[in-house]
Design a protein around this motif. Structure first.
Motif, PDB file in Angstrom:
ATOM      1  N   VAL A  26       0.790  -1.153   0.073  1.00  0.00           N
ATOM      2  CA  VAL A  26      -0.080  -0.016   0.034  1.00  0.00           C
ATOM      3  C   VAL A  26       0.787   1.367  -0.009  1.00  0.00           C
ATOM      4  N   LEU A  27       2.114   1.187   0.342  1.00  0.00           N
ATOM      5  CA  LEU A  27       3.110   2.461   0.358  1.00  0.00           C
ATOM      6  C   LEU A  27       3.397   2.970  -0.821  1.00  0.00           C
ATOM      7  N   SER A  28       3.434   4.264  -1.121  1.00  0.00           N
ATOM      8  CA  SER A  28       3.974   4.977  -2.239  1.00  0.00           C
ATOM      9  C   SER A  28       5.394   4.648  -2.356  1.00  0.00           C
ATOM     10  N   ASP A  29       5.856   4.948  -3.806  1.00  0.00           N
ATOM     11  CA  ASP A  29       7.314   4.786  -3.969  1.00  0.00           C
ATOM     12  C   ASP A  29       8.024   5.909  -3.056  1.00  0.00           C
ATOM     13  N   GLN A  30       7.733   7.083  -2.870  1.00  0.00           N
ATOM     14  CA  GLN A  30       8.050   8.018  -2.162  1.00  0.00           C
ATOM     15  C   GLN A  30       8.415   7.559  -0.564  1.00  0.00           C
ATOM     16  N   ALA A  31       7.347   7.093   0.035  1.00  0.00           N
ATOM     17  CA  ALA A  31       7.418   6.625   1.218  1.00  0.00           C
ATOM     18  C   ALA A  31       8.547   5.614   1.361  1.00  0.00           C
ATOM     19  N   ILE A  32       8.496   4.580   0.489  1.00  0.00           N
ATOM     20  CA  ILE A  32       9.600   3.370   0.550  1.00  0.00           C
ATOM     21  C   ILE A  32      10.931   4.141   0.324  1.00  0.00           C
ATOM     22  N   GLU A  33      11.285   4.805  -0.476  1.00  0.00           N
ATOM     23  CA  GLU A  33      12.466   5.623  -0.863  1.00  0.00           C
ATOM     24  C   GLU A  33      12.669   6.085   0.382  1.00  0.00           C
ATOM     25  N   ALA A  34      11.971   6.902   1.089  1.00  0.00           N
ATOM     26  CA  ALA A  34      12.166   7.816   2.146  1.00  0.00           C
ATOM     27  C   ALA A  34      12.940   6.824   3.277  1.00  0.00           C
ATOM     28  N   VAL A  35      12.365   5.607   3.646  1.00  0.00           N
ATOM     29  CA  VAL A  35      12.846   4.457   4.316  1.00  0.00           C
ATOM     30  C   VAL A  35      14.287   3.957   3.916  1.00  0.00           C
ATOM     31  N   ILE A  36      14.448   3.569   2.838  1.00  0.00           N
ATOM     32  CA  ILE A  36      15.652   3.140   2.254  1.00  0.00           C
ATOM     33  C   ILE A  36      16.823   4.287   2.245  1.00  0.00           C
ATOM     34  N   GLY A  37      16.433   5.501   1.960  1.00  0.00           N
ATOM     35  CA  GLY A  37      17.376   6.500   1.966  1.00  0.00           C
ATOM     36  C   GLY A  37      17.849   7.085   3.205  1.00  0.00           C
ATOM     37  N   ALA A  38      16.877   7.147   4.357  1.00  0.00           N
ATOM     38  CA  ALA A  38      17.079   7.318   5.704  1.00  0.00           C
ATOM     39  C   ALA A  38      17.942   6.360   6.018  1.00  0.00           C
ATOM     40  N   VAL A  39      17.848   5.074   5.879  1.00  0.00           N
ATOM     41  CA  VAL A  39      18.809   3.939   6.270  1.00  0.00           C
ATOM     42  C   VAL A  39      20.381   4.276   5.579  1.00  0.00           C
TER      43      VAL A  39
ATOM     44  N   THR B  18      13.945  -0.971 -11.416  1.00  0.00           N
ATOM     45  CA  THR B  18      15.354  -1.085 -11.631  1.00  0.00           C
ATOM     46  C   THR B  18      15.886   0.437 -12.017  1.00  0.00           C
ATOM     47  N   ASN B  19      15.188   1.225 -12.923  1.00  0.00           N
ATOM     48  CA  ASN B  19      15.392   2.524 -13.118  1.00  0.00           C
ATOM     49  C   ASN B  19      15.133   3.310 -11.880  1.00  0.00           C
ATOM     50  N   LYS B  20      14.399   3.151 -10.921  1.00  0.00           N
ATOM     51  CA  LYS B  20      14.304   3.832  -9.880  1.00  0.00           C
ATOM     52  C   LYS B  20      15.316   3.561  -8.895  1.00  0.00           C
ATOM     53  N   ALA B  21      15.983   2.276  -9.016  1.00  0.00           N
ATOM     54  CA  ALA B  21      17.176   1.734  -8.256  1.00  0.00           C
ATOM     55  C   ALA B  21      18.120   2.564  -8.548  1.00  0.00           C
TER      56      ALA B  21
ATOM     57  N   TYR C  73      18.182  -6.290   7.236  1.00  0.00           N
ATOM     58  CA  TYR C  73      16.755  -5.814   6.728  1.00  0.00           C
ATOM     59  C   TYR C  73      17.216  -4.928   5.325  1.00  0.00           C
ATOM     60  N   LEU C  74      18.118  -4.097   5.482  1.00  0.00           N
ATOM     61  CA  LEU C  74      18.196  -3.378   4.286  1.00  0.00           C
ATOM     62  C   LEU C  74      18.398  -4.024   2.889  1.00  0.00           C
ATOM     63  N   PRO C  75      19.200  -5.041   2.600  1.00  0.00           N
ATOM     64  CA  PRO C  75      19.175  -5.700   1.279  1.00  0.00           C
ATOM     65  C   PRO C  75      17.803  -6.322   0.973  1.00  0.00           C
ATOM     66  N   VAL C  76      17.178  -6.977   2.077  1.00  0.00           N
ATOM     67  CA  VAL C  76      15.928  -7.499   1.872  1.00  0.00           C
ATOM     68  C   VAL C  76      14.992  -6.357   1.258  1.00  0.00           C
ATOM     69  N   LEU C  77      14.838  -5.234   1.890  1.00  0.00           N
ATOM     70  CA  LEU C  77      13.929  -4.254   1.450  1.00  0.00           C
ATOM     71  C   LEU C  77      14.392  -3.565   0.086  1.00  0.00           C
ATOM     72  N   MET C  78      15.606  -3.477  -0.202  1.00  0.00           N
ATOM     73  CA  MET C  78      15.991  -3.082  -1.281  1.00  0.00           C
ATOM     74  C   MET C  78      15.752  -4.104  -2.391  1.00  0.00           C
ATOM     75  N   ASP C  79      15.727  -5.082  -2.176  1.00  0.00           N
ATOM     76  CA  ASP C  79      15.500  -6.550  -3.209  1.00  0.00           C
ATOM     77  C   ASP C  79      13.893  -6.521  -3.519  1.00  0.00           C
ATOM     78  N   ARG C  80      13.068  -6.279  -2.370  1.00  0.00           N
ATOM     79  CA  ARG C  80      11.805  -6.339  -2.635  1.00  0.00           C
ATOM     80  C   ARG C  80      11.157  -5.010  -3.138  1.00  0.00           C
ATOM     81  N   TYR C  81      11.811  -4.064  -3.111  1.00  0.00           N
ATOM     82  CA  TYR C  81      11.411  -2.681  -3.968  1.00  0.00           C
ATOM     83  C   TYR C  81      11.773  -2.640  -5.324  1.00  0.00           C
ATOM     84  N   PHE C  82      13.026  -2.958  -5.262  1.00  0.00           N
ATOM     85  CA  PHE C  82      13.792  -2.682  -6.576  1.00  0.00           C
ATOM     86  C   PHE C  82      13.592  -3.752  -7.494  1.00  0.00           C
ATOM     87  N   LEU C  83      13.373  -4.973  -7.352  1.00  0.00           N
ATOM     88  CA  LEU C  83      13.337  -6.378  -8.017  1.00  0.00           C
ATOM     89  C   LEU C  83      12.065  -6.848  -8.092  1.00  0.00           C
ATOM     90  N   SER C  84      11.295  -6.909  -6.873  1.00  0.00           N
ATOM     91  CA  SER C  84      10.053  -7.757  -6.769  1.00  0.00           C
ATOM     92  C   SER C  84       8.944  -7.248  -6.975  1.00  0.00           C
TER      93      SER C  84
END
Length: 812
Positions: free
Chosen positions: A370-383, A447-450, A430-441
């Motif tokens: 349910v999250l937007s890309d902006q919200a997920i990227e806020a999480v990844i970017g903050a980490v 992949t362009n967003k990555a 958690y970081l690689p798991v979240l990156m994987d699920r957002y960028f690839l899954s």
């Protein structure tokens, strides 16, 4: 500059007096170089420089001068007279107004109750704030619950707290409330434009507070939420350096203002109470560091001048397909908005209004649908911004604002720089798991967003990472994980010694992060059997996609090989089997030791009991900490293991323990307990894992969400495998096991649905009455011996995950 002559003379006089080598005997005097001063009369600036307080207002340092910010500004250490300043709009002689910049939409407000804790939220484009009113109920434990007002701000993890006591001395007789609280208008915004040298406007909230009898404001705390928590959750800790800086001033309309200049010598926090004379009651008098208020209504306001965060609203925190949630589940979506900002997502309100890496990533993984890309990227970017570039550790928690300055000063450092906590070991994975699920899954376009996100330059948060890209920091993190994993995965190295341990100088390291969270264990179950292999699977996938530079050819196979070894071999170290007769005997002993008033549920034990120890190498020389727990959900949610016999038994045992009633299992009327010590042979188990322990026999919402989602994903493999040409797991064709897992899934959803009113709360507990488990707030129970009470947040980020986790009808 004639207006400053009296100030300069006062300073010269003070410095001449301050050359005395011996300290005055007055305990309220603080040192400033060789001089001593009263915090109510002077402010000490770096360089042993004192500036006086004039008419209750601290003067500021500018070069070698002191000045009042309403008269002068400071440019390049030179005073500049303020020629024109925006007038502060006011609603009375003392209460600031709300004349801030116009917001594009209406404010977001919430009113939430949780026993004696009444919560109010206000959020608009200028300010975000939470107010918590605590007032004893008829059944409250008065040794723990007392009248209290808290206002908390996400900006700077800041806030104010005021503790009250009845003037008549009768504990429990004083009640406080905000007027019109259920109408959604209990809080109004405060906004005063920046003036003088201040870069930021004064922002906050105001409201009307009612006292049913005369009260004494006994303890005010202004500045940081961490300072407030040190008092409420520690042994009533108050820091003289902070408390002695409080200034009490009467106002022209019969009220009082408490002000404090932060240790940064720039930010000022105010808390005021103004009698509402129209009500015919209310009078304020100031005593020695206390305030007396007669019964009646008072306007209060709390504000500060500090840079605010950039909030995400419903249209930017939720993806386009999930916008209907704002009307379907308005309370949860409003809470999600309050905790979501472009800079970071916050862990919880009110106690954790700042970055916690683990919390935000778990929440993002569960909320991803349910999250937007902006919200997920806020999480990844903050980490990524907060990665320790020296060893790849992900930051667990940040310390910011006034508390950061305080800790810096304790180390003799004059700095407002944030501090970052790297003591946890689980956050890394958690970081690689979240990156994987957002960028690839989540779709091919990601992949362009990555590429776009990972090309971001770091250093805006942690200056130590300046000059590094997010991609480089992600690689440093992955290299750390691969190094730890490789030691265990090497031929012949599958031993306890080579498992992932807590850091040598720490007693905590994963989500059960209090002293007895894993019974003193050094080798946690969740990290070794779930997080590590899941991170390795993700590193394999990310490197194959070119995310990790220079490892596109070696890591895909190597990380997958490591993952298989960790998946297949680590569970055995944690396996616990207790013969049926022994298990029944231990249940009886536990009921006696813990004074549990309910049945021992020995009739539910129809065979040997199987579960996994919560950790290895525990207190009291325990090789295994034999506590039944819910951390099996990590393995179910993050992994699709292929070791068929292991998967079948693991799923079957997990489902059995989930659906058995406590103390035979984990199920209660109020939810699934995160720990069950009943099968531990020694008394230390029952002593440490209690109904009032933060990680004891209590319910955490997000653990139920992850367990429900994990069981669903495993059951789905039985049907989805055929569609994806994957092997159908063996348990799917074992009718007894499949039916048991499905039964456990449904039993869990039954208690989730029955406790829907509490699901957004951080953690809760229970009492046993009338033959059933009855919901109770954790903070209202006496804490275990030797520990302090822990209060639960009314809203926790990872407790909002049921916005995305829902029961699957086909499995019910």
């Amino acid at each position: 500059m004639a207006a400053l002559n009296s100030i300069s003379i006062a300073l010269l006089l003070l410095f001449s007096l301050g050359t005395c080598a011996s300290a005055p005997s007055d305990s309220y005097l603080l040192p400033c170089g060789k001089a001593f001063y009263r915090a109510s009369q002077y402010t000490c600036y770096p360089g042993d420089f004192l500036c006086p307080v004039l008419n209750g207002t601290p003067t500021l340092k500018c070069g070698s001068d002191c000045y009042l910010p309403n008269l002068y500004g400071c440019t390049n250490d030179r005073l500049v007279q303020v020629s024109s300043q925006a007038p502060a709009q006011t609603t009375s002689n003392s209460v600031p107004g709300n004349g801030g910049p116009t917001c594009s939409g209406p404010p977001t407000t919430q009113y939430l109750t949780d026993g004696p804790y009444i919560n109010y939220f206000y959020s608009d484009c200028n300010v975000q704030a939470q107010a918590v009113v605590t007032s004893p109920l008829s059944d409250s434990n008065l040794s723990i619950i007392g009248p209290r007002l808290i206002v908390a701000w996400p900006a700077g993890n800041s806030g104010v707290c005021a503790f009250f006591a009845p003037q008549n001395g009768v504990n429990g007789s004083l009640g406080i409330e905000l007027v019109n609280s259920t109408a959604g208008g209990a809080l109004a915004p405060v906004y005063v434009p920046a003036t003088g040298s201040s870069q930021y406007p004064r922002v906050g909230v105001s409201g009307t507070i009612r006292f049913n009898s005369s009260a004494i404001l006994t303890v005010p705390i202004l500045g940081s939420i961490r300072t407030i928590r040190d008092f409420t959750e520690g042994p009533s800790l108050l820091y003289p350096q902070i408390q002695k800086a409080l200034m009490f001033n009467s106002t022209s309309d019969g009220g009082v203002t408490i002000s404090r200049l932060w240790l940064d010598n720039v930010t000022v926090t105010d808390l005021a109470f103004i009698p509402q004379t129209a009500s015919g009651a209310g009078k304020v008098t100031i005593g020695n560091q206390t305030i007396n208020l007669t019964a009646g209504d008072y306007t209060f306001y709390a504000d500060f001048n500090y840079p605010q965060l950039t909030r995400l609203n419903s249209s930017t925190v939720l993806n386009s397909a999930s916008q209907a949630l704002t009307t379907q589940q308005p309370d949860q979506t409003k809470s999600l908005q309050f905790l979501s900002y472009t800079e970071k997502l916050l862990a919880g309100a009110w106690r954790f209004l700042t970055y916690f890496g683990r919390d935000s990533m778990i929440a993002a993984l569960l909320l991803q649908p349910v999250l937007s890309d902006q919200a997920i990227e806020a999480v990844i970017g903050a980490v990524l911004e907060r990665i320790n570039k020296t060893d790849g550790s992900a930051c667990h928690e940040e310390t910011i604002g006034d508390y950061a300055t305080y800790l810096n000063e304790k180390m003799n450092i004059t700095s407002t720089a944030p501090m970052y906590d790297y003591k946890m070991i689980d956050t890394d994975y958690y970081l690689p798991v979240l990156m994987d699920r957002y960028f690839l899954s989540s779709g091919s376009n990601n992949t362009n967003k990555a590429t776009k996100l990972l090309n971001t330059m770091a250093g805006t948060v942690d200056p130590a990472n300046k000059g590094l890209t997010y991609a480089q920091l992600a690689l440093i993190n992955a290299e750390k994980i691969m190094a730890i994993a490789g030691q265990y995965a090497a031929p012949g190295n599958q031993t306890i010694a080579n498992l992932a341990h807590l850091k040598a100088d720490q007693i905590v390291g994963e989500w059960r992060d209090l002293t007895y969270g894993i019974g003193g264990g050094r080798i946690p179950f969740d990290v070794n059997t779930g997080l590590m292999p899941a991170a390795l699977r993700s590193i394999s996938a990310l490197s194959a996609a070119g995310i990790y530079a220079n490892h596109a050819t070696d890591w895909p196979t190597l990380a997958a090989t490591y993952a298989q070894i960790w998946e297949d071999t680590t569970l055995a170290f944690f396996a616990v089997t207790i013969p049926a007769s022994t298990a029944q005997s231990r249940l009886q002993t536990y009921v006696q030791r813990s004074s549990f008033p309910g049945p021992a549920q020995t009739n539910l034990i129809d065979g040997d009991v199987h579960f996994n120890a919560i950790a290895l190498d525990g207190n009291n020389n325990l090789s295994q900490v034999q506590v039944m727990h819910t951390d099996t959900c990590f393995r179910l949610f993050l992994l699709n293991t292929t070791n068929q016999s292991q998967l079948t038994s693991f799923l079957n045992n997990t489902a059995t323990n989930v659906q058995r009633t406590f103390p035979a299992g984990l199920l209660t009327d109020v939810g699934m307990l995160v720990a069950n010590p009943a099968f531990g042979e020694q008394a230390v188990y029952a002593d440490n894992f209690t109904t009032s322990a933060y990680h004891g026999t209590v319910v955490w919402s997000w653990q139920m969400a992850m367990m429900a989602r994990g069981l669903e994903l495993q059951l789905s493999r039985c049907n989805d495998a055929a569609a994806t040409s994957l092997q159908i797991p063996d348990f799917c064709n074992d009718a007894a096991v499949y039916d048991n897992v499905k039964k456990g899934y449904n039993a869990l959803w039954d208690v989730i649905d029955a406790n829907s009113a509490h699901l957004s709360t951080e953690v809760w507990s229970w009492v046993f009455a009338g033959g059933k488990f009855v919901f109770t707030e954790l903070g209202t129970l006496p804490p275990p011996p030797g520990t302090n009470p822990t209060e639960s947040d009314i809203r926790q980020l990872w407790s909002l995950t049921f916005l995305a986790v829902r029961g699957r009808k086909g499995l019910m």
